[in-house]
Design a protein around this motif. Sequence first.
Motif, mmCIF file in Angstrom:
data_model
loop_
_atom_site.group_PDB
_atom_site.id
_atom_site.type_symbol
_atom_site.label_atom_id
_atom_site.label_comp_id
_atom_site.label_asym_id
_atom_site.label_seq_id
_atom_site.Cartn_x
_atom_site.Cartn_y
_atom_site.Cartn_z
ATOM 1 N N ALA A 1 0.842 -1.208 0.000
ATOM 2 C CA ALA A 1 0.000 0.000 0.000
ATOM 3 C C ALA A 1 0.872 1.251 0.000
ATOM 4 N N ASP A 2 1.945 1.237 0.789
ATOM 5 C CA ASP A 2 2.877 2.380 0.808
ATOM 6 C C ASP A 2 3.578 2.522 -0.541
ATOM 7 N N PHE A 3 3.914 1.405 -1.156
ATOM 8 C CA PHE A 3 4.531 1.448 -2.486
ATOM 9 C C PHE A 3 3.565 2.076 -3.493
ATOM 10 N N ASP A 4 2.316 1.654 -3.468
ATOM 11 C CA ASP A 4 1.321 2.199 -4.399
ATOM 12 C C ASP A 4 1.122 3.696 -4.180
ATOM 13 N N ALA A 5 1.113 4.118 -2.911
ATOM 14 C CA ALA A 5 0.953 5.540 -2.613
ATOM 15 C C ALA A 5 2.151 6.337 -3.121
ATOM 16 N N ALA A 6 3.345 5.795 -2.962
ATOM 17 C CA ALA A 6 4.553 6.506 -3.413
ATOM 18 C C ALA A 6 4.589 6.619 -4.931
ATOM 19 N N THR A 7 4.188 5.565 -5.638
ATOM 20 C CA THR A 7 4.220 5.622 -7.104
ATOM 21 C C THR A 7 3.088 6.479 -7.664
ATOM 22 N N ALA A 8 2.085 6.774 -6.833
ATOM 23 C CA ALA A 8 0.998 7.664 -7.268
ATOM 24 C C ALA A 8 1.354 9.135 -7.083
ATOM 25 N N ASP A 9 2.486 9.410 -6.455
ATOM 26 C CA ASP A 9 2.940 10.767 -6.163
ATOM 27 C C ASP A 9 3.937 11.189 -7.248
ATOM 28 N N ASN A 10 3.550 12.134 -8.088
ATOM 29 C CA ASN A 10 4.414 12.576 -9.195
ATOM 30 C C ASN A 10 5.736 13.138 -8.689
ATOM 31 N N ASP A 11 5.697 13.876 -7.579
ATOM 32 C CA ASP A 11 6.937 14.431 -7.028
ATOM 33 C C ASP A 11 7.897 13.312 -6.620
ATOM 34 N N GLN A 12 7.350 12.241 -6.061
ATOM 35 C CA GLN A 12 8.193 11.121 -5.646
ATOM 36 C C GLN A 12 8.764 10.398 -6.864
ATOM 37 N N LEU A 13 7.953 10.279 -7.916
ATOM 38 C CA LEU A 13 8.447 9.667 -9.150
ATOM 39 C C LEU A 13 9.616 10.456 -9.714
ATOM 40 N N ILE A 14 9.489 11.795 -9.704
ATOM 41 C CA ILE A 14 10.559 12.652 -10.210
ATOM 42 C C ILE A 14 11.796 12.532 -9.322
ATOM 43 N N LYS A 15 11.596 12.534 -8.010
ATOM 44 C CA LYS A 15 12.706 12.430 -7.055
ATOM 45 C C LYS A 15 13.527 11.173 -7.301
ATOM 46 N N GLU A 16 12.830 10.067 -7.652
ATOM 47 C CA GLU A 16 13.531 8.799 -7.835
ATOM 48 C C GLU A 16 13.755 8.456 -9.307
ATOM 49 N N SER A 17 13.543 9.465 -10.171
ATOM 50 C CA SER A 17 13.843 9.333 -11.610
ATOM 51 C C SER A 17 13.097 8.174 -12.259
ATOM 52 N N LEU A 18 11.814 8.039 -11.915
ATOM 53 C CA LEU A 18 10.962 7.028 -12.533
ATOM 54 C C LEU A 18 9.873 7.709 -13.344
ATOM 55 N N SER A 19 9.616 7.193 -14.530
ATOM 56 C CA SER A 19 8.579 7.769 -15.378
ATOM 57 C C SER A 19 7.314 6.917 -15.380
ATOM 58 N N ASN A 20 7.417 5.687 -14.931
ATOM 59 C CA ASN A 20 6.292 4.751 -14.948
ATOM 60 C C ASN A 20 5.706 4.651 -13.549
ATOM 61 N N SER A 21 4.425 4.994 -13.402
ATOM 62 C CA SER A 21 3.794 4.937 -12.089
ATOM 63 C C SER A 21 3.380 3.523 -11.698
ATOM 64 N N ARG A 22 3.476 2.562 -12.632
ATOM 65 C CA ARG A 22 3.179 1.161 -12.311
ATOM 66 C C ARG A 22 4.309 0.270 -12.840
ATOM 67 N N PRO A 23 5.500 0.442 -12.283
ATOM 68 C CA PRO A 23 6.654 -0.306 -12.807
ATOM 69 C C PRO A 23 6.570 -1.806 -12.543
ATOM 70 N N PHE A 24 5.687 -2.222 -11.620
ATOM 71 C CA PHE A 24 5.605 -3.647 -11.303
ATOM 72 C C PHE A 24 4.337 -4.304 -11.845
ATOM 73 N N ASP A 25 3.493 -3.533 -12.531
ATOM 74 C CA ASP A 25 2.326 -4.101 -13.220
ATOM 75 C C ASP A 25 1.524 -5.057 -12.344
ATOM 76 N N GLY A 26 1.345 -4.702 -11.088
ATOM 77 C CA GLY A 26 0.521 -5.527 -10.214
ATOM 78 C C GLY A 26 1.200 -6.769 -9.675
ATOM 79 N N LEU A 27 2.512 -6.929 -9.885
ATOM 80 C CA LEU A 27 3.194 -8.129 -9.399
ATOM 81 C C LEU A 27 3.133 -8.231 -7.874
ATOM 82 N N TYR A 28 3.207 -7.087 -7.181
ATOM 83 C CA TYR A 28 3.154 -7.147 -5.724
ATOM 84 C C TYR A 28 1.761 -7.550 -5.235
ATOM 85 N N ASP A 29 0.733 -7.133 -5.968
ATOM 86 C CA ASP A 29 -0.612 -7.607 -5.635
ATOM 87 C C ASP A 29 -0.697 -9.124 -5.812
#
Length: 343
Positions: free
Chosen positions: A264-292
């Motif tokens: 849940a914390d991972f999903d919240a972090a990837t939903a935060d655009n500022d956090q994505l920019i901070k960690e240099s990620l462009s994909n908000s779902r890099p794991f495609d539901g694998l953790y689910d």
Amino acid sequence: MKRCLALFLTALMLLTLLTGCGSKERAPASSSDPDTPDASSTLAGPPSPPRDESVPTDEEMEQIKYNYYVQLNNDIVEVLDSLESYFMVVADDPEFSLLPDTGLTYGFRVYGQNTDVLDDCLVLAEMEPSFGAMDEQVLAMGEPLHALMETFSAISRSSDYANNQYQKAKEYHAVIYENIDPFLASALDFLDGIAEMGDARVAAEEAKMLEEGELIVYNASHAITIGKQVLDEIAAQGITDETITQLDLTELRALYDELVFTVADFDAATADNDQLIKESLSNSRPFDGLYDSLIQALEWMIRQVESGRPLDLSGSGAPLGSIEHFAYVLSQCIDRYNSVFAE
């Protein structure tokens, strides 16, 4: 196989290069090469010339050695898997004989392996920094492991073993049987050692991720850590898919809750655009539901145990609710982690 494969699912033992993702590996050079600079040497006297970028620092060399040892760990796991498959068909006796009524052919799930990583690790084992007992274990198992890997490669390349009354298979069996005990004498301790080292490194790296506010990579890593803790707990209880109904779920339920919160914390972090920019990620779902899927696999396992019904293991795949299925999903998460975060 009775002597070695009271080993739990070999898939559970696979390690990943979760730490040091930014380090660049260099192929190890032979320590006997006179042109190879000593990575541990320093130049005295001011002014110091610029460091030769082609020579690893002590820290880089330690990471290189660790990464190679992790790869060797995974090769060893594959050899253990091939050994288990081999002795599902062949009797565990000095003289070669096929087990009756297995329905399996000689060479069933025996896979060939390249010895390059082993050869590199044999060089690294004699180089600084010292990894103590693990260096000694690599050197001790080098020859028997090499023999097993080459023999399994030979077995996997052919299918005409019935010709000439399995004469070639008898020759292979002699090599396998001769080298099992020398291999296991060091291999199992090496696996334990690299696992302990890996756990310590991941814990330190995760603490650093949190300190630096890298919430996406932290939760991605920690979800995998929890998955490994699940498997460690199952292994500590000595449970396999054949005895899964005997599993004590006390610790697993706590780990399940922690996994749910972490994802849940991972999903919240990837939903935060500022956090994505901070960690240099462009994909908000890099794991495609694998953790689910990992959560679901653990939930199915818990329900299977609660049902009190043994698993149906008659099929070829890993059934839902099995330890093997959970391990498979975890391995997918590990692969994706490496592809997303490793440079």
